[in-house]
Design a protein around this motif. Structure first.
Motif, PDB file in Angstrom:
ATOM      1  N   ASN A  62       0.961  -1.098   0.365  1.00 48.46           N
ATOM      2  CA  ASN A  62      -0.438   0.165  -0.166  1.00 48.46           C
ATOM      3  C   ASN A  62       1.090   1.352   0.495  1.00 48.46           C
ATOM      4  O   ASN A  62       0.914   1.711   0.532  1.00 48.46           O
ATOM      5  CB  ASN A  62      -0.955  -0.027   1.154  1.00 48.46           C
ATOM      6  N   TYR A  73     -10.337   7.749   4.788  1.00 50.17           N
ATOM      7  CA  TYR A  73     -10.097   6.457   4.402  1.00 50.17           C
ATOM      8  C   TYR A  73      -9.074   5.490   5.212  1.00 50.17           C
ATOM      9  O   TYR A  73      -8.395   6.316   4.961  1.00 50.17           O
ATOM     10  CB  TYR A  73     -11.079   5.363   3.293  1.00 50.17           C
ATOM     11  N   ALA A  77      -6.223   3.154   4.806  1.00 51.64           N
ATOM     12  CA  ALA A  77      -6.444   1.707   3.756  1.00 51.64           C
ATOM     13  C   ALA A  77      -5.767   1.244   3.965  1.00 51.64           C
ATOM     14  O   ALA A  77      -4.081   1.239   3.921  1.00 51.64           O
ATOM     15  CB  ALA A  77      -6.193   2.273   2.609  1.00 51.64           C
ATOM     16  N   LEU A 130      -5.905  -2.471   4.715  1.00 55.78           N
ATOM     17  CA  LEU A 130      -6.170  -3.946   3.897  1.00 55.78           C
ATOM     18  C   LEU A 130      -5.166  -3.844   2.417  1.00 55.78           C
ATOM     19  O   LEU A 130      -5.390  -2.992   2.041  1.00 55.78           O
ATOM     20  CB  LEU A 130      -7.257  -4.077   3.438  1.00 55.78           C
ATOM     21  N   LEU A 145      -4.134  -4.037  -0.442  1.00 58.32           N
ATOM     22  CA  LEU A 145      -5.015  -3.194  -2.568  1.00 58.32           C
ATOM     23  C   LEU A 145      -4.473  -3.943  -2.716  1.00 58.32           C
ATOM     24  O   LEU A 145      -5.605  -4.132  -3.582  1.00 58.32           O
ATOM     25  CB  LEU A 145      -4.266  -1.760  -2.697  1.00 58.32           C
ATOM     26  N   HIS A 168      -5.776  -6.626  -2.666  1.00 58.67           N
ATOM     27  CA  HIS A 168      -6.963  -7.901  -2.641  1.00 58.67           C
ATOM     28  C   HIS A 168      -8.148  -7.127  -2.860  1.00 58.67           C
ATOM     29  O   HIS A 168      -7.774  -6.061  -2.545  1.00 58.67           O
ATOM     30  CB  HIS A 168      -6.155  -8.075  -0.842  1.00 58.67           C
ATOM     31  N   GLY A 204      -9.430  -4.481  -0.033  1.00 60.74           N
ATOM     32  CA  GLY A 204      -9.209  -3.002  -0.248  1.00 60.74           C
ATOM     33  C   GLY A 204      -9.075  -2.383  -1.286  1.00 60.74           C
ATOM     34  O   GLY A 204      -9.483  -1.407  -1.356  1.00 60.74           O
ATOM     35  N   GLN A 205      -9.180  -3.196  -2.476  1.00 59.88           N
ATOM     36  CA  GLN A 205      -9.098  -2.271  -3.018  1.00 59.88           C
ATOM     37  C   GLN A 205     -10.148  -1.734  -4.083  1.00 59.88           C
ATOM     38  O   GLN A 205     -10.682  -0.191  -3.905  1.00 59.88           O
ATOM     39  CB  GLN A 205      -8.869  -3.400  -4.890  1.00 59.88           C
ATOM     40  N   CYS A 241     -12.091  -0.188   0.067  1.00 58.84           N
ATOM     41  CA  CYS A 241     -11.421   1.439   0.007  1.00 58.84           C
ATOM     42  C   CYS A 241     -10.856   2.225  -0.607  1.00 58.84           C
ATOM     43  O   CYS A 241     -11.200   3.188  -0.993  1.00 58.84           O
ATOM     44  CB  CYS A 241     -10.035   1.341   1.222  1.00 58.84           C
ATOM     45  N   GLY A 287     -11.553  -3.472   8.078  1.00 57.34           N
ATOM     46  CA  GLY A 287     -10.797  -4.847   8.212  1.00 57.34           C
ATOM     47  C   GLY A 287     -10.830  -6.349   8.464  1.00 57.34           C
ATOM     48  O   GLY A 287     -12.331  -6.148   7.807  1.00 57.34           O
ATOM     49  N   THR A 291      -3.805 -10.410   4.228  1.00 59.18           N
ATOM     50  CA  THR A 291      -5.137  -9.955   4.866  1.00 59.18           C
ATOM     51  C   THR A 291      -5.443 -10.491   5.829  1.00 59.18           C
ATOM     52  O   THR A 291      -6.453  -9.843   6.732  1.00 59.18           O
ATOM     53  CB  THR A 291      -6.321 -10.396   4.016  1.00 59.18           C
TER      54      THR A 291
END
Length: 511
Positions: free
Chosen positions: A61, A213, A215, A217, A219, A221, A224-225, A228, A264, A502
Motif C-alpha cells: 500500500n 479512509y 487503507a 487492507l 490493495l 486484494h 482493500g481495492q 477502500c 478490516g 490480509t
C-alpha cells in the motif's frame, strides 16, 4: 464506454486540489494521481501494450499502487495485482498463467525482498517482456533490479485520452489465494468492479466535510481495492495508506487524520482492542463506519468494539470472484451481529446442496450468488469455471444458514469442516466458544488425521496476557460446554498464528 478509471478521473476533474492520498508525511492531490496515471498509460502504449493486454503489479500500500493501477486501466489493459508475499517461483507462475506482458514491481526492503523476487520471477516467465522497478527511495531514477519507474516516465505526457473499453471487458484479474490447489485468476469486468464500487458508495452515507479512509487492507486484494481505494476515490475522499498493519499505528493514524471509514478483518479489530485495553491507548472519535469481512468476527470482538468505540462493526461477505461484496449488514436495516447481513442491491443469494439443488428454509447449505458482481470466469480455465458457475449462479464453497428475515450466517468453509466419527463439526462454533474463556485471546480449530475417528479436533490458542490456563483445563471446560463430538481433544498454545497478508488465519499451515 465504461472504464473503472472513471472513479479517479471524475474526482480529479471535480476536486483537483483535494487530498487523494496520505502516506506518512506525503499528501498527494487528486490532480497528481491523475497526471502520473496518464504518464503510466502513455508509457505502456509507447512499449506496445494496449487494450486487452495484461499487466502485473506487485506493490504494497504505497502511492505507486494507484499510479500504476489506474494507468493500466486507462491504457485499456487489465491489471493483475500480485500478493506481495509471493516468492520468485510463484511470481513466475502468476505472470505465465495470466499472460502478463509487463510487471511493475516494488523494490522492496530488507524484510521484504520483493524486487529481488520479482526480478527472478520475471526472468523465468516466458511471455513477460517489460520489467519496471518501483524504487523504495522516492523519485530515484536508478535501481539495481532494472529500469526505474521514474526514469521510464521521463518525457511522458501527463495527459492521456482513456482507451474505450466496454462493460464486459476485463478490468482486473484477481488471483484466489489457492486454498485448494494452484491459484486461479478470477476475471472481473469493468462493470463487475464499477457496480461494486457504486453500491459500496451508496451503502454508506457521506460525511459532511469529506471522508477519510484508512487503507490498511492490502490493495492487491479485492476487499482493500474495491472498498477502500476505489470507493474512496469515487467519493473524492482522502485515502490514508498503511503498508503494514500495526494496531498502535492504525489507531494513531485514525486520530491524526480524522478517519471516518475503516475496513478490516477480524484479527485487526482484535489487535486494536487488545492494544487499547492493555496500554490505555486513546480511542479515535472520528470513525463513522467500521466494516469487517474476510472471515467471521468472533461475537466477543463485536461486543467489545461496540462498548469501546460506541459503534457497531458492520459485517459483510464477499469473494475475489464477486468483486468482492455480495452481502452486508446495511445501514437503515437492523444490524444482526454474527451475520453477514442481506444481499446488496442487484445481487441474489440462495443456499444449495452438492448437486446445485436449492435448499429451502434455514439450511444449512452452500451459498450461491448471482448478479452484476459475479466474475466472467477463471482466466484460461474453462473446466474450473464450469465447476463453480451454472446459469449465472456462482457456488462459493461457504456453508451458511439463513434466518426468517433473510440474513445469512456463515457456518464455515465447506473444506474447513471437520468430520469426526461421521459427525460434521464446524471449527467456527468451537472457536466462538473458546474465545469466551477469559484465558483465551484468539483460537483456531482444525481437524487432524486420526486412525479411529477419521479426524480429531485440535485447537491452537493464544492466551490472554497474564493467563496461565492449561490445555487440560481448556479441554475440560469445552467438554462441559458443548456436545461430546465437538470439543477439542488437543490444545496447543502459540504466541502467534500464521496469517495471510490480509490477516486471515492460515488453517492449512496448522493442519
Amino acid at each position: 464506454m465504461l472504464n473503472l478509471s472513471s472513479v479517479l478521473e471524475d474526482s480529479a476533474r471535480n476536486n483537483p486540489d483535494g487530498t487523494a492520498i496520505v502516506f506518512g508525511d506525503m499528501r498527494l492531490p487528486y490532480s497528481m494521481i491523475e497526471t502520473v496515471a496518464c504518464q503510466v498509460a502513455n508509457l505502456l502504449v509507447s512499449r506496445g501494450i494496449g487494450k486487452g493486454d495484461k499487466v502485473a503489479l506487485a506493490c504494497p500500500n504505497l502511492p505507486y499502487f494507484p499510479f500504476v493501477y489506474f494507468g493500466i486501466l486507462k491504457a485499456g489493459a487489465t491489471v493483475v495485482p500480485l500478493n506481495v508475499l509471493l516468492h520468485a517461483r510463484e511470481i513466475a507462475y502468476h505472470l505465465d498463467d495470466s499472460d502478463a506482458k509487463a510487471l511493475f514491481c516494488f523494490e522492496g526492503t530488507a524484510e521484504l525482498p520483493l524486487g529481488e523476487r520479482g526480478k527472478a520471477g520475471f526472468e523465468s516467465a516466458e511471455g513477460c517482456e517489460q520489467f519496471f522497478v518501483l524504487p523504495a527511495t522516492p523519485l530515484a531514477t536508478e535501481s539495481e533490479y532494472g529500469e526505474s519507474f521514474w526514469a521510464a516516465l521521463g518525457g511522458m505526457s501527463g495527459e492521456f485520452s482513456t482507451v474505450q473499453t466496454s462493460a464486459d471487458d476485463t478490468a482486473v484479474i484477481l488471483y484466489t489465494s489457492g486454498t485448494t490447489g494452484r491459484p486461479k485468476g478470477a476475471e472481473l469486468s469493468h462493470q463487475n468492479m464499477l457496480m461494486n464500487v457504486m453500491v459500496s458508495d451508496k451503502m454508506f452515507p457521506r460525511t459532511e466535510g469529506g471522508d477519510a479512509y484508512l487503507a490498511v487492507l492490502p490493495l492487491f486484494h479485492s476487499f482493500g481495492q474495491t472498498v477502500c481505494m476505489n470507493t474512496g476515490f469515487m467519493r473524492g475522499a482522502t485515502v490514508v495508506l498503511m503498508p503494514r498493519f500495526d494496531p498502535g499505528e492504525a489507531l494513531a493514524a485514525m486520530s491524526r487524520e480524522k478517519v471516518t471509514f475503516f475496513a478490516g478483518v477480524p484479527t485487526m479489530y482484535w489487535a486494536m482492542l487488545t492494544k487499547i485495553h492493555t496500554e490505555n491507548v486513546e480511542v479515535p472519535t472520528s470513525l463513522k463506519v467500521a466494516s469487517a469481512g474476510g472471515s467471521a468476527s468472533p461475537v466477543e470482538v463485536l461486543k467489545d468494539f461496540e462498548q469501546t468505540f460506541g459503534l457497531s462493526i458492520l459485517e459483510g461477505y464477499g469473494l475475489s470472484e464477486t468483486a468482492p461484496i455480495a452481502s452486508f449488514n446495511q445501514l437503515g436495516r437492523p444490524t444482526k451481529p454474527g451475520t453477514i447481513g442481506t444481499p446488496i442491491w442487484g445481487v441474489e443469494m440462495k443456499l444449495i446442496d452438492a448437486d446445485w439443488k436449492t435448499v429451502e428454509g434455514e439450511g444449512p447449505g452452500e451459498i450461491a450468488i448471482r448478479g452484476h458482481n459475479v466474475m466472467k470466469g477463471y482466466y484460461g480455465r474453462p473446466e474450473a469455471t464450469a465447476e463453480v458457475m451454472r446459469d449465472g449462479w456462482f457456488r462459493t464453497g461457504d456453508i451458511a444458514t439463513r434466518d426468517a428475515d433473510g440474513y445469512y450466517s456463515i457456518i464455515d468453509r465447506a473444506k474447513d469442516m471437520i468430520i469426526r466419527n461421521g459427525f460434521n463439526v464446524y471449527p467456527r462454533e468451537v472457536e466462538e466458544l473458546l474465545v469466551t474463556h477469559e484465558g483465551v485471546s484468539l483460537a483456531a480449530v482444525v481437524g487432524v488425521p486420526h486412525d479411529a475417528h477419521g479426524e480429531e479436533i485440535k485447537a491452537y490458542v493464544i492466551r490472554t496476557p497474564g493467563s496461565s490456563v492449561t490445555d487440560e483445563e481448556l479441554i475440560a471446560w469445552t467438554r462441559d460446554n458443548m456436545a461430546a463430538y465437538k470439543y477439542p481433544r488437543i490444545v496447543e498454545f502459540r504466541d502467534e498464528l500464521p496469517m495471510t497478508a490480509t490477516g486471515k488465519i492460515l488453517k492449512r499451515e496448522l493442519r
